[in-house]
Write an enzyme that holds these catalytic residues in place. Sequence first.
Site, PDB file in Angstrom:
ATOM      1  N   TYR A  84       0.802  -1.224   0.000  1.00 22.80           N
ATOM      2  CA  TYR A  84       0.000   0.000   0.000  1.00 22.80           C
ATOM      3  C   TYR A  84       0.838   1.278   0.000  1.00 22.80           C
ATOM      4  CZ  TYR A  84       0.823  -0.710   5.057  1.00 22.80           C
ATOM      5  OH  TYR A  84       1.385  -0.937   6.285  1.00 22.80           O
ATOM      6  N   CYS A  85       2.133   1.176  -0.228  1.00 21.63           N
ATOM      7  CA  CYS A  85       3.017   2.337  -0.103  1.00 21.63           C
ATOM      8  C   CYS A  85       2.643   3.430  -1.104  1.00 21.63           C
ATOM      9  CB  CYS A  85       4.469   1.921  -0.315  1.00 21.63           C
ATOM     10  SG  CYS A  85       5.633   3.294  -0.179  1.00 21.63           S
ATOM     11  N   GLY A 136      10.747   6.912   2.865  1.00 19.59           N
ATOM     12  CA  GLY A 136      11.617   5.778   2.824  1.00 19.59           C
ATOM     13  C   GLY A 136      11.940   5.216   4.206  1.00 19.59           C
ATOM     14  N   CYS A 177      -1.207  18.216  13.287  1.00 20.70           N
ATOM     15  CA  CYS A 177      -1.774  19.320  12.519  1.00 20.70           C
ATOM     16  C   CYS A 177      -3.122  18.919  11.932  1.00 20.70           C
ATOM     17  CB  CYS A 177      -0.812  19.791  11.436  1.00 20.70           C
ATOM     18  SG  CYS A 177      -0.003  18.495  10.500  1.00 20.70           S
ATOM     19  N   ASP A 236       5.521  16.697   4.298  1.00 25.27           N
ATOM     20  CA  ASP A 236       5.935  15.472   3.640  1.00 25.27           C
ATOM     21  C   ASP A 236       4.894  14.958   2.652  1.00 25.27           C
ATOM     22  OD1 ASP A 236       7.677  13.284   3.182  1.00 25.27           O
ATOM     23  OD2 ASP A 236       6.443  12.030   4.476  1.00 25.27           O
ATOM     24  N   CYS A 245     -13.317  17.533  14.814  1.00 23.56           N
ATOM     25  CA  CYS A 245     -12.782  17.031  13.548  1.00 23.56           C
ATOM     26  C   CYS A 245     -11.940  18.099  12.842  1.00 23.56           C
ATOM     27  CB  CYS A 245     -13.931  16.587  12.649  1.00 23.56           C
ATOM     28  SG  CYS A 245     -13.420  16.100  10.994  1.00 23.56           S
TER      29      CYS A 245
END
Length: 371
Positions: A21-22, A66, A251, A273, A321
């Site tokens: 699933y990467c 990675g 966040c 990221d 939420c």
Amino acid sequence: MDNLSLLVKPASGLCNMACRYCFYRDEMNRYKELDMRVMPEETMELLIERACAEAKSSLRITFQGGEPTLACLGYFRRFTELVREKKRRGTAVSYAIQTNGLLIDGEWARFFAENHFLVGLSFDGTPRIHDANRLDHGGEGTASRVERAWKLLREHRVETNVLCVVTEQAAKKPQQIYRYMKEMGVAYLQFIPCIPPAETASWQLSTDSYAYFLKAVFDLWYRDWQNGVYISVRHLDDYLNLLMGRYASSCAAMGQCGGYFAVENDGSVYPCDFFVSRDWYLGNIREASFTELAKSGKMTEFLTETYKPGKCRECSFYGLCRGGCKNDYSMGEGERENRFCSAYREFFAYAMERMIKVGKEIFMTARMAPL
């Protein structure tokens, strides 16, 4: 700047696993200009010089990939030595690393303990569920090696959180996952909903399954709390903090981007990221300071892009939420929405009364002590 938070990718997208699933593998294929190698020492030294010169009160450095341990232990020893040499007097430095655990041995564990690293260890709940998707490049499961890493980290008293990706298969086994990790001795859990590259994949998490998983985990967590056992589950900790008027740790839970810098192995910098792309390239540490990057038009645009789906404006659960991470937004009925919106609504309706009860008791007994 007073506080500086960096997510450093010393080996970029290099990884010694081939998870089904990467999402990051596809990202690396998309941006082929990223140089897939270990960060050169010259770049590492420049990164540390800039960070230590600019961070006044605190410097938080998280290593990610990675697989960051592919940079080798010598890289990390040199990195921490340079930080000790160059940091300002009075600046608090903290380290964290996200790892798959395959390279962790006694030497790594001692290093983490000596340098007070917070380790995030990826393990998908039970050996069977883990080995369904988290494979090495030979197609072999990795659960036994990850559990070995967990035991080594515990033996060396390294602060360790376990991160579990919630796939469609995992979402159907919340009781097994929660209980297995409790038996392992895990006290700090983080569950991450799976959003694989291909939405037709068998492990693609549906909103119905995710709602079931959230509710079942809450029931188990709440029962432990009633019995005097507090298991830290990150999203529940965040909701309790928000209920009590505090800040959440992520966040996504705060509903706004946190303003850290993601630094690739070549010194290129991005605001997050999840947004390492040409569109959100801020610059390179060879050409600009972090202070300059923080004030750049691209960073300002990223932090002020506060679009919230229309449903958020009328939702009674918005205070908890807050719309979530914008990386989780997809096209709904004519407009963007959080792809798990219906799951969160169902969960909050189910758990809110009991969460308020727990929050009030923690407030009264701990007097606002942090979770």
